[in-house]
Design a protein around this motif. Structure first.
Motif, PDB file in Angstrom:
ATOM      1  N   UNK A 248     -20.991  38.137  44.464  1.00  0.00           N
ATOM      2  CA  UNK A 248     -20.585  37.834  43.100  1.00  0.00           C
ATOM      3  C   UNK A 248     -19.088  37.593  42.986  1.00  0.00           C
ATOM      4  N   UNK A 249     -18.312  38.362  43.715  1.00  0.00           N
ATOM      5  CA  UNK A 249     -16.857  38.196  43.687  1.00  0.00           C
ATOM      6  C   UNK A 249     -16.456  36.849  44.283  1.00  0.00           C
ATOM      7  N   UNK A 250     -17.060  36.487  45.413  1.00  0.00           N
ATOM      8  CA  UNK A 250     -16.736  35.207  46.057  1.00  0.00           C
ATOM      9  C   UNK A 250     -17.141  34.034  45.177  1.00  0.00           C
ATOM     10  N   UNK A 251     -18.316  34.121  44.541  1.00  0.00           N
ATOM     11  CA  UNK A 251     -18.772  33.039  43.677  1.00  0.00           C
ATOM     12  C   UNK A 251     -17.864  32.885  42.456  1.00  0.00           C
ATOM     13  N   UNK A 252     -17.373  33.996  41.918  1.00  0.00           N
ATOM     14  CA  UNK A 252     -16.482  33.926  40.755  1.00  0.00           C
ATOM     15  C   UNK A 252     -15.158  33.281  41.133  1.00  0.00           C
ATOM     16  N   UNK A 253     -14.633  33.614  42.311  1.00  0.00           N
ATOM     17  CA  UNK A 253     -13.389  32.972  42.763  1.00  0.00           C
ATOM     18  C   UNK A 253     -13.590  31.474  42.917  1.00  0.00           C
ATOM     19  N   UNK A 254     -14.754  31.085  43.457  1.00  0.00           N
ATOM     20  CA  UNK A 254     -15.062  29.663  43.620  1.00  0.00           C
ATOM     21  C   UNK A 254     -15.109  28.956  42.270  1.00  0.00           C
ATOM     22  N   UNK A 255     -15.765  29.582  41.283  1.00  0.00           N
ATOM     23  CA  UNK A 255     -15.833  28.985  39.953  1.00  0.00           C
ATOM     24  C   UNK A 255     -14.448  28.829  39.327  1.00  0.00           C
ATOM     25  N   UNK A 256     -13.617  29.849  39.457  1.00  0.00           N
ATOM     26  CA  UNK A 256     -12.278  29.784  38.867  1.00  0.00           C
ATOM     27  C   UNK A 256     -11.434  28.700  39.521  1.00  0.00           C
ATOM     28  N   UNK A 257     -11.646  28.481  40.823  1.00  0.00           N
ATOM     29  CA  UNK A 257     -10.894  27.422  41.509  1.00  0.00           C
ATOM     30  C   UNK A 257     -11.334  26.049  41.030  1.00  0.00           C
ATOM     31  N   UNK A 258     -12.640  25.892  40.797  1.00  0.00           N
ATOM     32  CA  UNK A 258     -13.173  24.593  40.371  1.00  0.00           C
ATOM     33  C   UNK A 258     -13.028  24.353  38.881  1.00  0.00           C
ATOM     34  N   UNK A 259     -13.275  25.409  38.103  1.00  0.00           N
ATOM     35  CA  UNK A 259     -13.269  25.267  36.653  1.00  0.00           C
ATOM     36  C   UNK A 259     -12.447  26.382  36.003  1.00  0.00           C
ATOM     37  N   UNK A 260     -11.121  26.306  36.121  1.00  0.00           N
ATOM     38  CA  UNK A 260     -10.282  27.353  35.534  1.00  0.00           C
ATOM     39  C   UNK A 260     -10.392  27.431  34.017  1.00  0.00           C
ATOM     40  N   UNK A 261     -11.007  26.419  33.386  1.00  0.00           N
ATOM     41  CA  UNK A 261     -11.139  26.403  31.934  1.00  0.00           C
ATOM     42  C   UNK A 261     -12.391  27.118  31.435  1.00  0.00           C
ATOM     43  N   UNK A 262     -13.225  27.672  32.327  1.00  0.00           N
ATOM     44  CA  UNK A 262     -14.456  28.321  31.881  1.00  0.00           C
ATOM     45  C   UNK A 262     -14.121  29.498  30.974  1.00  0.00           C
ATOM     46  N   UNK A 263     -14.967  29.739  29.976  1.00  0.00           N
ATOM     47  CA  UNK A 263     -14.704  30.849  29.049  1.00  0.00           C
ATOM     48  C   UNK A 263     -15.889  31.808  28.917  1.00  0.00           C
ATOM     49  N   UNK A 264     -16.922  31.602  29.709  1.00  0.00           N
ATOM     50  CA  UNK A 264     -18.065  32.506  29.736  1.00  0.00           C
ATOM     51  C   UNK A 264     -18.794  32.354  31.049  1.00  0.00           C
ATOM     52  N   UNK A 265     -19.476  33.419  31.484  1.00  0.00           N
ATOM     53  CA  UNK A 265     -20.251  33.328  32.717  1.00  0.00           C
ATOM     54  C   UNK A 265     -21.462  34.246  32.624  1.00  0.00           C
ATOM     55  N   UNK A 266     -22.623  33.676  32.930  1.00  0.00           N
ATOM     56  CA  UNK A 266     -23.860  34.438  33.046  1.00  0.00           C
ATOM     57  C   UNK A 266     -24.086  34.712  34.516  1.00  0.00           C
ATOM     58  N   UNK A 267     -24.098  35.989  34.890  1.00  0.00           N
ATOM     59  CA  UNK A 267     -24.275  36.396  36.284  1.00  0.00           C
ATOM     60  C   UNK A 267     -25.690  36.946  36.437  1.00  0.00           C
ATOM     61  N   UNK A 268     -26.409  36.479  37.448  1.00  0.00           N
ATOM     62  CA  UNK A 268     -27.840  36.740  37.556  1.00  0.00           C
ATOM     63  C   UNK A 268     -28.201  38.138  38.028  1.00  0.00           C
ATOM     64  N   UNK A 269     -27.228  39.028  38.241  1.00  0.00           N
ATOM     65  CA  UNK A 269     -27.520  40.444  38.483  1.00  0.00           C
ATOM     66  C   UNK A 269     -26.279  41.253  38.135  1.00  0.00           C
ATOM     67  N   UNK A 270     -26.485  42.502  37.760  1.00  0.00           N
ATOM     68  CA  UNK A 270     -25.360  43.367  37.416  1.00  0.00           C
ATOM     69  C   UNK A 270     -24.471  43.651  38.612  1.00  0.00           C
ATOM     70  N   UNK A 271     -25.077  43.759  39.804  1.00  0.00           N
ATOM     71  CA  UNK A 271     -24.274  44.039  40.990  1.00  0.00           C
ATOM     72  C   UNK A 271     -23.331  42.878  41.281  1.00  0.00           C
ATOM     73  N   UNK A 272     -23.810  41.647  41.158  1.00  0.00           N
ATOM     74  CA  UNK A 272     -22.921  40.494  41.315  1.00  0.00           C
ATOM     75  C   UNK A 272     -21.904  40.446  40.190  1.00  0.00           C
ATOM     76  N   UNK A 273     -22.302  40.856  38.982  1.00  0.00           N
ATOM     77  CA  UNK A 273     -21.363  40.864  37.866  1.00  0.00           C
ATOM     78  C   UNK A 273     -20.209  41.831  38.117  1.00  0.00           C
ATOM     79  N   UNK A 274     -20.472  42.934  38.813  1.00  0.00           N
ATOM     80  CA  UNK A 274     -19.393  43.860  39.164  1.00  0.00           C
ATOM     81  C   UNK A 274     -18.361  43.158  40.038  1.00  0.00           C
TER      82      UNK A 274
END
Length: 351
Positions: A248-274
């Motif tokens: 989850x941490x790696x995927x979030x870093x990837x999203x921020x690099x590609x789309x720094x303008x994102x303002x919400x994120x749905x994470x498919x499990x709580x453990x990945x959300x952590x």
């Protein structure tokens, strides 16, 4: 003078004439419960055709009398082991890392314990483990298998079916839905509800971190995300995870690099959300001010995160109970069945 008679002393046995306590029987349980011996027998063999009141009465009577089944004798008569396997098809470390598995395990053990049946925990995350476990359960050591976290294309369920073992899966067994019973949460509907919630909070660039796409939850939660966004769906806002904190941490870093303008994120499990929350904090993003975050599970972890996580609650206890019920019905000769249970939005500070 008459010879004295030696005093007889018995140590640790109580009165010499004390009789051993008689072992309780089905007749005793039936008398205490106020039901027939046939009803007690049906409860002990899985609870089919027994009303909830009678089931509760028999279970109370079993506890109060101390009745215990003679498993060996029953096995000789019925050809059954009177036990069930809980098979986790993931690497062993995930049993301890992901709290959802522990909740399912506990609830399944309690449901079987109420029927006087033990639950055997097995983990098959490697090829060798799968082979050993398939051989073991196929030799008659269990009556059926509860399969947790199945993956599309995995050989484990087909191997169990070839051995003639009753199987019930947690989540739809992809590609085998017509052959195997299963109990699932409403992954698609739950994902739609979470995305809807994020958009109701004014978020217009909602990303997602998916679960593995060879799992039913991974696929259906992504599908729900896409359906809810409709024409607003943007592939650049999708990153793939693996149901782990690090993923989850790696995927979030990837999203921020590609789309720094994102303002919400749905994470498919709580453990990945952590993991996603950790990546957002490291990047200087405030939650929920800059980015609102929603998860999926509500397994206990969500409420402990900083900030506490908004998530979709899965009814894990009910899922495990229904899995046990469906499996014992298949063991008794019924056809496989499938159940979908609703999820519930739990709103906390992360949105």
């Amino acid at each position: 003078m008459a010879a004295s008679v030696p005093r007889r002393v018995v140590l640790g046995l109580g009165p010499v004439n004390q009789q051993p306590r008689r072992r309780p029987t089905i007749k005793d349980v039936a008398a205490v419960a106020g039901v027939s011996r046939g009803t007690v027998s049906r409860v002990l063999n899985g609870g089919r055709l027994v009303s909830p009141d009678a089931l509760a009465a028999v279970q109370d009577a079993i506890r109060s009398t101390g009745y215990q089944t003679n498993s060996h004798a029953r096995s000789l008569v019925t050809g059954r082991s009177n036990s069930v396997a809980f098979l986790l098809t993931e690497p062993q470390h995930l049993l301890f890392e992901d709290p959802t598995f522990a909740i399912l395990l506990r609830a399944a053990a309690e449901a079987l314990g109420a029927r006087g049946m033990p639950l055997l925990l097995m983990v098959a995350g490697t090829t060798d483990e799968r082979r050993r476990i398939t051989d073991y359960v196929g030799a008659g050591h269990v009556d059926g298998v509860l399969v947790v976290s199945s993956h599309a294309g995995s050989p484990i369920i087909p191997a169990l079916l070839r051995k003639g073992l009753p199987v019930v899966a947690c989540g739809a067994p992809l590609g085998l839905e017509d052959r195997v019973g299963f109990v699932e949460a409403d992954d698609l509907g739950g994902a739609r509800r979470m995305v809807q919630h994020l958009r109701e909070r004014g978020r217009t660039r909602v990303a997602t971190i998916t679960g593995p796409l060879d799992t039913p939850g991974g696929r259906k939660r992504l599908e729900g995300y896409r359906l809810e966004l409709g024409d607003d769906h943007d592939a650049s806002l999708v990153a793939h995870g693996d149901y782990t904190r690090a993923g989850g941490e790696a995927a979030m870093r990837d999203l921020l690099a590609r789309r720094p303008d994102l303002d919400g994120v749905f994470v498919a499990s709580d453990l990945m959300a952590a993991g996603a929350l950790a990546a957002l904090a490291a990047s200087g993003r405030r939650v929920p001010d800059d980015v609102a975050v929603g998860g999926f599970d509500d397994s206990g972890l969500a409420a402990t995160l900083h900030p506490p996580l908004t998530t979709m609650r899965q009814p894990f206890d009910r899922i495990a109970q229904e899995m046990v019920r469906l499996l014992l019905e298949v063991v008794a000769g019924s056809e496989p069945a499938a159940i979908t249970l609703p999820t519930t939005l739990v709103v906390r500070d992360s949105t």
